[in-house]
Design a protein around this motif. Structure first.
Motif, PDB file in Angstrom:
ATOM      1  N   VAL A 156       0.853  -1.187   0.000  1.00  0.00           N
ATOM      2  CA  VAL A 156       0.000   0.000   0.000  1.00  0.00           C
ATOM      3  C   VAL A 156       0.887   1.234   0.000  1.00  0.00           C
ATOM      4  O   VAL A 156       1.880   1.294   0.740  1.00  0.00           O
ATOM      5  CB  VAL A 156      -0.928   0.028   1.236  1.00  0.00           C
ATOM      6  N   ILE A 157       0.530   2.228  -0.800  1.00  0.00           N
ATOM      7  CA  ILE A 157       1.254   3.500  -0.821  1.00  0.00           C
ATOM      8  C   ILE A 157       0.394   4.569  -0.160  1.00  0.00           C
ATOM      9  O   ILE A 157      -0.791   4.712  -0.483  1.00  0.00           O
ATOM     10  CB  ILE A 157       1.629   3.902  -2.251  1.00  0.00           C
ATOM     11  N   GLN A 158       1.004   5.305   0.751  1.00  0.00           N
ATOM     12  CA  GLN A 158       0.322   6.360   1.496  1.00  0.00           C
ATOM     13  C   GLN A 158       0.886   7.727   1.090  1.00  0.00           C
ATOM     14  O   GLN A 158       2.111   7.919   1.069  1.00  0.00           O
ATOM     15  CB  GLN A 158       0.507   6.142   2.994  1.00  0.00           C
ATOM     16  N   LEU A 190       8.479   2.244   4.356  1.00  0.00           N
ATOM     17  CA  LEU A 190       9.651   2.705   3.623  1.00  0.00           C
ATOM     18  C   LEU A 190       9.297   3.922   2.785  1.00  0.00           C
ATOM     19  O   LEU A 190       8.123   4.174   2.489  1.00  0.00           O
ATOM     20  CB  LEU A 190      10.175   1.600   2.689  1.00  0.00           C
ATOM     21  N   ASN A 191      10.319   4.650   2.374  1.00  0.00           N
ATOM     22  CA  ASN A 191      10.147   5.606   1.295  1.00  0.00           C
ATOM     23  C   ASN A 191       9.956   4.844  -0.011  1.00  0.00           C
ATOM     24  O   ASN A 191      10.239   3.637  -0.099  1.00  0.00           O
ATOM     25  CB  ASN A 191      11.360   6.536   1.195  1.00  0.00           C
ATOM     26  N   LEU A 192       9.518   5.529  -1.045  1.00  0.00           N
ATOM     27  CA  LEU A 192       9.211   4.851  -2.302  1.00  0.00           C
ATOM     28  C   LEU A 192      10.433   4.216  -2.948  1.00  0.00           C
ATOM     29  O   LEU A 192      10.310   3.276  -3.734  1.00  0.00           O
ATOM     30  CB  LEU A 192       8.550   5.823  -3.276  1.00  0.00           C
ATOM     31  N   ASP A 193      11.634   4.718  -2.621  1.00  0.00           N
ATOM     32  CA  ASP A 193      12.851   4.136  -3.191  1.00  0.00           C
ATOM     33  C   ASP A 193      13.429   3.025  -2.332  1.00  0.00           C
ATOM     34  O   ASP A 193      14.486   2.471  -2.645  1.00  0.00           O
ATOM     35  CB  ASP A 193      13.899   5.226  -3.424  1.00  0.00           C
ATOM     36  N   GLY A 194      12.763   2.691  -1.226  1.00  0.00           N
ATOM     37  CA  GLY A 194      13.231   1.637  -0.342  1.00  0.00           C
ATOM     38  C   GLY A 194      14.037   2.113   0.840  1.00  0.00           C
ATOM     39  O   GLY A 194      14.354   1.316   1.730  1.00  0.00           O
ATOM     40  N   SER A 195      14.377   3.386   0.883  1.00  0.00           N
ATOM     41  CA  SER A 195      15.088   3.920   2.047  1.00  0.00           C
ATOM     42  C   SER A 195      14.118   4.059   3.217  1.00  0.00           C
ATOM     43  O   SER A 195      12.895   4.007   3.056  1.00  0.00           O
ATOM     44  CB  SER A 195      15.723   5.268   1.705  1.00  0.00           C
ATOM     45  N   VAL A 196      14.685   4.243   4.409  1.00  0.00           N
ATOM     46  CA  VAL A 196      13.875   4.318   5.626  1.00  0.00           C
ATOM     47  C   VAL A 196      13.512   5.776   5.914  1.00  0.00           C
ATOM     48  O   VAL A 196      14.399   6.633   5.971  1.00  0.00           O
ATOM     49  CB  VAL A 196      14.629   3.711   6.823  1.00  0.00           C
ATOM     50  N   PRO A 197      12.244   6.092   6.101  1.00  0.00           N
ATOM     51  CA  PRO A 197      11.853   7.460   6.419  1.00  0.00           C
ATOM     52  C   PRO A 197      12.480   7.936   7.736  1.00  0.00           C
ATOM     53  O   PRO A 197      12.580   7.173   8.698  1.00  0.00           O
ATOM     54  CB  PRO A 197      10.324   7.385   6.540  1.00  0.00           C
ATOM     55  N   GLU A 198      12.867   9.190   7.749  1.00  0.00           N
ATOM     56  CA  GLU A 198      13.501   9.730   8.951  1.00  0.00           C
ATOM     57  C   GLU A 198      12.557   9.775  10.142  1.00  0.00           C
ATOM     58  O   GLU A 198      13.005   9.779  11.289  1.00  0.00           O
ATOM     59  CB  GLU A 198      14.036  11.139   8.660  1.00  0.00           C
TER      60      GLU A 198
END
Length: 370
Positions: A156-158, A190-198
Motif C-alpha cells: 500500500v502507498i500512502q 519505507l520511502n518509495l525508493d526503499g530507504s527508511v523514512p527519517e
C-alpha cells in the motif's frame, strides 16, 4: 488522465459484458451483476489497473500477465526475479508507482529464495512491453527461513510518499512477532525508493529494526487506506478463528501470539484474549472466514456501498461488506460468490473486481444490475 483512465476501463467493461456470461446477485442495498472477465490464471493473487484500460495480474506460480480489454491474457512477462513457489509462497502483489505515467515503474512482492530459506521481498521495476526491466530489490525480510506459510505480501502507498509492506510470522516462527530484531509478523514502512523514512518510529533505537512500523501480526493479506483519515487498515488470518481487522498504527503491538480469539488447529488454547499494552481488534471473526484482499469502496456506482469496507473470504467463498460508524463496524453483510476470493479491488469504472484462488483462477466483476 483520470477521465481517460475511467472511460477506457468503462469501454473495456462493455466488451467484457458482450462476450461473457453473467448472473444476478441479490444484496441488501441493490441487485448486482456478477460477470467473468477472464479465466485461466493459476492462483491469481494481486491486481493493478493500467491507464490504457488493461490490468496487470500476478499468479502465485510466479507469473505476471496483462489482461487485455477484451478479457484475453497475454503471455507471462519476462524479466521477473527468481521466485520460490511452494505452499503459500510465490508471486504476491503488484502496485503501480505513484508516478507511473512518467516512469512506468511497478512494485512486486514475492517469496525470494536463498541458501537459508526464503522471505517476503519487494522489488521496484520498469514495465516494458513484454517484460520487467531495471529490477531492483528494495526490501527483503530477515531472517530467511524454510517455511511454506504466512508470507503477508500486501503493498500500500500512502500520500504518494510511503510504502507499507505487510509480513507474516512464517508459521513456526510465531514468537518472532513479539520481538523487534526481525521482520516476522511486522508491518514495514519505507520511502518509495526503499530507504527508511527519517520519521519512522524506531530509527533512533539501535535495538529495533528501523523499518518496522507495527508488530504482533500473524499473517496480513489485506490492507487499504481509510478514505477520510488516510490511516492504514489491515486484516490478518487468525489460526482456527480469530481473524481480525486492525487500524495499524506506529509502535502498536497487535498481540499475536500472546492474545488471540482463535485456537490451535485441532483445538487447544494459544493465549488469552486481552492483555494490557496489546491492541484489541477493531473487528474479528469466529469461526474464521480466512480473509484475503480488502478495499474501501469509494464510488457511487453501486448504490448504498459508498465507504463500505470490502473483504474477501477464502474459506466461505464470500465477499464481506462492512458498514462503518467511525472506527466501529456497525453492520456486516455476506455476499455469496461461490469461489475462494483472494483479492478485492475497486476499478476505475466503479465496479468491484475479485480474484478467485484456484488452479483455473478467474477475475470477476460486480456492478449494479441493469
Amino acid at each position: 488522465m483520470k477521465n481517460v483512465f475511467s472511460l477506457s476501463l468503462l469501454s473495456a467493461s462493455l466488451l467484457f459484458t458482450a462476450s461473457l456470461s453473467a448472473q444476478t446477485l441479490n444484496t441488501e442495498k441493490t441487485n448486482l451483476t456478477l460477470e467473468k472477465v477472464t479465466q485461466g490464471l493459476e492462483h491469481p493473487w494481486g491486481l493493478a489497473f493500467l491507464p490504457d484500460g488493461r490490468m496487470l495480474v500476478t499468479e502465485r506460480a510466479g507469473k505476471l500477465r496483462y489482461v487485455n480489454t477484451d478479457g484475453s491474457l497475454s503471455e507471462p512477462l519476462a524479466g521477473l526475479p527468481d521466485i520460490a513457489v511452494a505452499g503459500q509462497g510465490g508471486l504476491f502483489d503488484v502496485l503501480l508507482h505513484p508516478n507511473y505515467a512518467e516512469n512506468n515503474q511497478v512494485y512486486i512482492s514475492y517469496n525470494e529464495p536463498s541458501a537459508n530459506g526464503s522471505s517476503t521481498t519487494v522489488a521496484l521495476a520498469t514495465l516494458a512491453a513484454d517484460r520487467l526491466t531495471n529490477v531492483k530489490v528494495i526490501f527483503s525480510a530477515n531472517p530467511k527461513f524454510s517455511s511454506r506459510h504466512h508470507f503477508g505480501g500486501r503493498l500500500v502507498i500512502q500520500d504518494n510518499q510511503y510504502l507499507f509492506i505487510t509480513l507474516g510470522d512464517r508459521g513456526q516462527r510465531r514468537d518472532d512477532a513479539q520481538t523487534l530484531d526481525n521482520h516476522h509478523g511486522k508491518v514495514i514502512r519505507l520511502n518509495l525508493d526503499g530507504s527508511v523514512p527519517e520519521d519512522n518510529p524506531y530509527v533512533r533505537n539501535a535495538a529495533v529494526l528501523d523499518d518496522i512500523w507495527s508488530y504482533g501480526h500473524r499473517n496480513i493479506q489485506g490492507a487499504a487506506l481509510h478514505p477520510t483519515t488516510g490511516e492504514l487498515w489491515t486484516h490478518e488470518h487468525g489460526p482456527q478463528g480469530g481473524d481480525e481487522i486492525n487500524i495499524t498504527r506506529a509502535t502498536l503491538n497487535y498481540g499475536w501470539p500472546v492474545i488471540t480469539y482463535g485456537e490451535e488447529y485441532g483445538g487447544g488454547k494459544i493465549g488469552q484474549t486481552a492483555k494490557e499494552g496489546m491492541e484489541q481488534p477493531l473487528h474479528y471473526w469466529v469461526p474464521s472466514i480466512a480473509p484475503s484482499g480488502m478495499a474501501f469502496y469509494l464510488d457511487d456506482a453501486i448504490p448504498g456501498w459508498k465507504n463500505s469496507l470490502l473483504v474477501g473470504s477464502l474459506r466461505f467463498g464470500q465477499l464481506v461488506r462492512l458498514e462503518l460508524d467511525g472506527d466501529k463496524v456497525s453492520h456486516e453483510e455476506r455476499i455469496m460468490i461461490g469461489q475462494r476470493i483472494r483479492d478485492v479491488r475497486q476499478g476505475p469504472d466503479g465496479a468491484v473486481y475479485l480474484l478467485t484462488d484456484q488452479a483455473d483462477g478467474q477475475i470477476l466483476r460486480l456492478r449494479t444490475a441493469k
